[in-house]
Design a protein around this motif. Structure first.
Motif, PDB file in Angstrom:
ATOM      1  N   LEU A 246      39.158  61.016  32.514  1.00 47.34           N
ATOM      2  CA  LEU A 246      39.645  61.163  31.148  1.00 47.34           C
ATOM      3  C   LEU A 246      38.591  60.743  30.127  1.00 47.34           C
ATOM      4  CD1 LEU A 246      43.235  59.657  31.615  1.00 47.34           C
ATOM      5  CD2 LEU A 246      42.514  62.056  31.845  1.00 47.34           C
ATOM      6  N   TRP A 247      38.451  61.553  29.093  1.00 46.67           N
ATOM      7  CA  TRP A 247      37.484  61.290  28.029  1.00 46.67           C
ATOM      8  C   TRP A 247      38.109  61.605  26.670  1.00 46.67           C
ATOM      9  CZ3 TRP A 247      32.341  59.765  29.063  1.00 46.67           C
ATOM     10  CH2 TRP A 247      31.964  59.797  30.419  1.00 46.67           C
ATOM     11  N   LEU A 248      37.692  60.832  25.679  1.00 43.28           N
ATOM     12  CA  LEU A 248      37.994  61.134  24.282  1.00 43.28           C
ATOM     13  C   LEU A 248      36.684  61.526  23.615  1.00 43.28           C
ATOM     14  CD1 LEU A 248      40.202  58.014  23.435  1.00 43.28           C
ATOM     15  CD2 LEU A 248      41.023  60.308  24.008  1.00 43.28           C
ATOM     16  N   ALA A 249      36.696  62.593  22.840  1.00 44.12           N
ATOM     17  CA  ALA A 249      35.482  63.043  22.163  1.00 44.12           C
ATOM     18  C   ALA A 249      35.798  63.434  20.728  1.00 44.12           C
ATOM     19  CB  ALA A 249      34.861  64.231  22.895  1.00 44.12           C
ATOM     20  N   ILE A 250      34.918  63.064  19.829  1.00 43.92           N
ATOM     21  CA  ILE A 250      35.017  63.496  18.444  1.00 43.92           C
ATOM     22  C   ILE A 250      33.709  64.203  18.075  1.00 43.92           C
ATOM     23  CG2 ILE A 250      35.304  62.800  16.025  1.00 43.92           C
ATOM     24  CD1 ILE A 250      37.830  62.415  17.607  1.00 43.92           C
ATOM     25  N   PRO A 251      33.663  65.528  18.234  1.00 43.88           N
ATOM     26  CA  PRO A 251      32.510  66.296  17.760  1.00 43.88           C
ATOM     27  C   PRO A 251      32.765  66.785  16.334  1.00 43.88           C
ATOM     28  CG  PRO A 251      33.889  67.614  19.230  1.00 43.88           C
ATOM     29  CD  PRO A 251      34.641  66.341  18.924  1.00 43.88           C
ATOM     30  N   ASN A 252      31.881  67.617  15.805  1.00 38.31           N
ATOM     31  CA  ASN A 252      32.184  68.310  14.555  1.00 38.31           C
ATOM     32  C   ASN A 252      31.806  69.779  14.691  1.00 38.31           C
ATOM     33  OD1 ASN A 252      29.379  68.648  13.781  1.00 38.31           O
ATOM     34  ND2 ASN A 252      29.386  66.570  12.961  1.00 38.31           N
TER      35      ASN A 252
ATOM     36  N   PHE B   5      30.976  61.697  19.235  1.00 40.24           N
ATOM     37  CA  PHE B   5      31.267  60.352  19.726  1.00 40.24           C
ATOM     38  C   PHE B   5      32.121  60.502  20.979  1.00 40.24           C
ATOM     39  CE2 PHE B   5      30.405  60.186  15.277  1.00 40.24           C
ATOM     40  CZ  PHE B   5      29.577  59.079  15.144  1.00 40.24           C
ATOM     41  N   LEU B   6      31.716  59.820  22.044  1.00 42.29           N
ATOM     42  CA  LEU B   6      32.327  60.045  23.350  1.00 42.29           C
ATOM     43  C   LEU B   6      32.769  58.724  23.969  1.00 42.29           C
ATOM     44  CD1 LEU B   6      32.872  62.344  25.421  1.00 42.29           C
ATOM     45  CD2 LEU B   6      30.601  61.863  26.366  1.00 42.29           C
ATOM     46  N   VAL B   7      34.024  58.691  24.420  1.00 41.46           N
ATOM     47  CA  VAL B   7      34.600  57.498  25.042  1.00 41.46           C
ATOM     48  C   VAL B   7      35.068  57.845  26.447  1.00 41.46           C
ATOM     49  CG1 VAL B   7      36.494  55.832  24.969  1.00 41.46           C
ATOM     50  CG2 VAL B   7      35.339  56.500  22.853  1.00 41.46           C
ATOM     51  N   SER B   8      34.640  57.058  27.420  1.00 38.21           N
ATOM     52  CA  SER B   8      35.122  57.225  28.780  1.00 38.21           C
ATOM     53  C   SER B   8      36.405  56.416  28.936  1.00 38.21           C
ATOM     54  CB  SER B   8      34.070  56.737  29.787  1.00 38.21           C
ATOM     55  OG  SER B   8      34.618  56.738  31.089  1.00 38.21           O
ATOM     56  N   ALA B   9      37.521  57.123  29.068  1.00 37.28           N
ATOM     57  CA  ALA B   9      38.814  56.457  29.226  1.00 37.28           C
ATOM     58  C   ALA B   9      39.094  56.128  30.689  1.00 37.28           C
ATOM     59  CB  ALA B   9      39.927  57.331  28.664  1.00 37.28           C
ATOM     60  N   ARG B  10      38.628  56.998  31.582  1.00 35.85           N
ATOM     61  CA  ARG B  10      38.760  56.778  33.033  1.00 35.85           C
ATOM     62  C   ARG B  10      37.876  57.810  33.722  1.00 35.85           C
ATOM     63  NH1 ARG B  10      44.493  57.453  34.567  1.00 35.85           N
ATOM     64  NH2 ARG B  10      44.052  59.642  34.975  1.00 35.85           N
TER      65      ARG B  10
ATOM     66  N   CYS C 100      30.464  55.419  23.014  1.00 40.02           N
ATOM     67  CA  CYS C 100      30.881  54.287  22.190  1.00 40.02           C
ATOM     68  C   CYS C 100      32.224  53.744  22.656  1.00 40.02           C
ATOM     69  CB  CYS C 100      30.953  54.700  20.725  1.00 40.02           C
ATOM     70  SG  CYS C 100      32.252  55.895  20.342  1.00 40.02           S
ATOM     71  N   ASP C 101      32.625  52.620  22.064  1.00 42.63           N
ATOM     72  CA  ASP C 101      33.939  52.043  22.322  1.00 42.63           C
ATOM     73  C   ASP C 101      35.008  52.834  21.582  1.00 42.63           C
ATOM     74  OD1 ASP C 101      32.782  50.032  23.824  1.00 42.63           O
ATOM     75  OD2 ASP C 101      32.624  48.659  22.110  1.00 42.63           O
ATOM     76  N   GLU C 102      36.195  52.837  22.128  1.00 42.52           N
ATOM     77  CA  GLU C 102      37.293  53.582  21.513  1.00 42.52           C
ATOM     78  C   GLU C 102      37.584  53.104  20.091  1.00 42.52           C
ATOM     79  OE1 GLU C 102      41.864  54.977  22.648  1.00 42.52           O
ATOM     80  OE2 GLU C 102      40.590  53.995  24.139  1.00 42.52           O
ATOM     81  N   ARG C 103      37.391  51.815  19.849  1.00 43.58           N
ATOM     82  CA  ARG C 103      37.673  51.267  18.513  1.00 43.58           C
ATOM     83  C   ARG C 103      36.787  51.878  17.431  1.00 43.58           C
ATOM     84  NH1 ARG C 103      33.834  47.595  16.948  1.00 43.58           N
ATOM     85  NH2 ARG C 103      32.337  47.004  18.585  1.00 43.58           N
ATOM     86  N   LEU C 104      35.672  52.518  17.810  1.00 46.19           N
ATOM     87  CA  LEU C 104      34.739  53.088  16.830  1.00 46.19           C
ATOM     88  C   LEU C 104      34.990  54.568  16.549  1.00 46.19           C
ATOM     89  CD1 LEU C 104      31.396  51.402  17.954  1.00 46.19           C
ATOM     90  CD2 LEU C 104      32.711  50.919  15.875  1.00 46.19           C
ATOM     91  N   LEU C 105      35.986  55.159  17.204  1.00 50.77           N
ATOM     92  CA  LEU C 105      36.207  56.591  17.014  1.00 50.77           C
ATOM     93  C   LEU C 105      36.611  56.935  15.577  1.00 50.77           C
ATOM     94  CD1 LEU C 105      37.930  57.931  20.247  1.00 50.77           C
ATOM     95  CD2 LEU C 105      35.557  58.179  19.516  1.00 50.77           C
ATOM     96  N   SER C 106      37.423  56.097  14.960  1.00 45.42           N
ATOM     97  CA  SER C 106      37.820  56.365  13.568  1.00 45.42           C
ATOM     98  C   SER C 106      36.614  56.316  12.641  1.00 45.42           C
ATOM     99  CB  SER C 106      38.875  55.361  13.103  1.00 45.42           C
ATOM    100  OG  SER C 106      40.087  55.559  13.790  1.00 45.42           O
ATOM    101  N   ALA C 107      35.750  55.327  12.859  1.00 43.76           N
ATOM    102  CA  ALA C 107      34.540  55.223  12.045  1.00 43.76           C
ATOM    103  C   ALA C 107      33.620  56.417  12.302  1.00 43.76           C
ATOM    104  CB  ALA C 107      33.812  53.916  12.352  1.00 43.76           C
ATOM    105  N   GLY C 108      33.521  56.832  13.559  1.00 46.48           N
ATOM    106  CA  GLY C 108      32.708  57.992  13.880  1.00 46.48           C
ATOM    107  C   GLY C 108      33.239  59.256  13.225  1.00 46.48           C
ATOM    108  N   THR C 109      34.562  59.376  13.188  1.00 46.18           N
ATOM    109  CA  THR C 109      35.181  60.518  12.516  1.00 46.18           C
ATOM    110  C   THR C 109      34.806  60.537  11.043  1.00 46.18           C
ATOM    111  OG1 THR C 109      37.039  60.485  14.061  1.00 46.18           O
ATOM    112  CG2 THR C 109      37.375  61.643  11.983  1.00 46.18           C
TER     113      THR C 109
END
Length: 249
Positions: free
Chosen positions: A106-112, A123-128, A148-157
């Motif tokens: 599982l991954w969370l990603a915030i591209p543009n 910004f890419l987070v490895s969730a599992r 990055c850490d998940e907590r930084l995804l909002s800032a990355g956005t």
């Protein structure tokens, strides 16, 4: 690598286009509206209106639908043994785990949307993960990627997704100023675009802080410092910072 992109809107479409231009992997795009799929078929993707078909064929599944649709999409497809990447804003790793198979990476990603030109900041987070697929390499194909850490995804956005609009707003404003100074609108926009690209390349090539490069073009009593100070009197830096902070509220 077989990659399914579920959702052919602005973000999913940009990722698909970027990967297809880079000839990275075997792409299948799924979307309920057939008309949106035609462009990707022309670019060389397989297309379907059935998410289950797309997911079944893929090793990596990129979920690029609106946040409120993510749960429905994930619970309708088989994610067993797959690598699942959500690019929907606001989705958490816990939610992703709840909606997918226990053995899925599982991954969370915030591209543009600059992904379509291989110029995204992602910004890419490895969730599992267990190493089923090199997800960072995938997103590196369509731009630059920061783990990055998940907590930084909002800032990355705020910095890179909302930030794309903020950069474009500066370009628009500067181009309008160029028209007032006497250039045609198309000329003014081209001049500002090239100037912004030049500034970015200077930062990249020199490794210097932005302020150090500003000093190089700011002579005592010169025109540049007068313009910069006038912008600061109008609250330029403060407005940018306040806009970024407002983006994560």
């Amino acid at each position: 690598m077989k990659i399914a992109i579920i959702g052919a809107g602005a973000m999913g479409g940009a990722i698909a286009e970027g990967l297809l231009k880079a000839q990275y992997g075997d792409i299948i795009v799924s979307n309920p509206t057939a008309a949106k799929l035609n462009r990707f078929a022309t670019l060389g993707a397989s297309v379907t209106q059935d998410n289950q078909v797309a997911a079944h064929q893929a090793e990596v599944i990129i979920i690029a639908v609106k946040p409120w649709l993510v749960e429905q999409v994930l619970t309708d497809i088989d994610t067993e043994g797959k690598t699942v990447v959500s690019v929907a804003a606001g989705i958490t790793s816990r939610q992703l785990a709840d909606w997918t198979s226990p053995d899925a990476d599982l991954w969370l990603a915030i591209p543009n949307i600059a992904a379509q030109n291989q110029a995204s900041m992602t910004f890419l987070v490895s969730a599992r993960q267990s190493g089923k697929a090199d997800v960072k390499a995938l997103f590196d194909t369509i731009g630059e990627t920061l783990l990055c850490d998940e907590r930084l995804l909002s800032a990355g956005t705020a910095l890179a997704s909302c930030g794309l609009a903020y950069a474009l707003r500066y370009i628009r404003a500067a181009a309008e100023g160029g028209v007032e100074l006497g250039f045609r609108a198309t000329e003014a926009q081209r001049i500002v675009m090239q100037t912004v690209m030049g500034a970015a390349k200077l930062l990249e090539s020199t490794g210097l802080h932005a302020e150090q490069l500003i000093d190089q073009v700011t002579t005592p009593g010169g025109l540049t410092i007068k313009g910069l100070n006038e912008m600061e009197h109008a609250g330029f830096t403060s407005a940018v910072i306040r806009g970024l902070k407002a983006s994560i509220k």
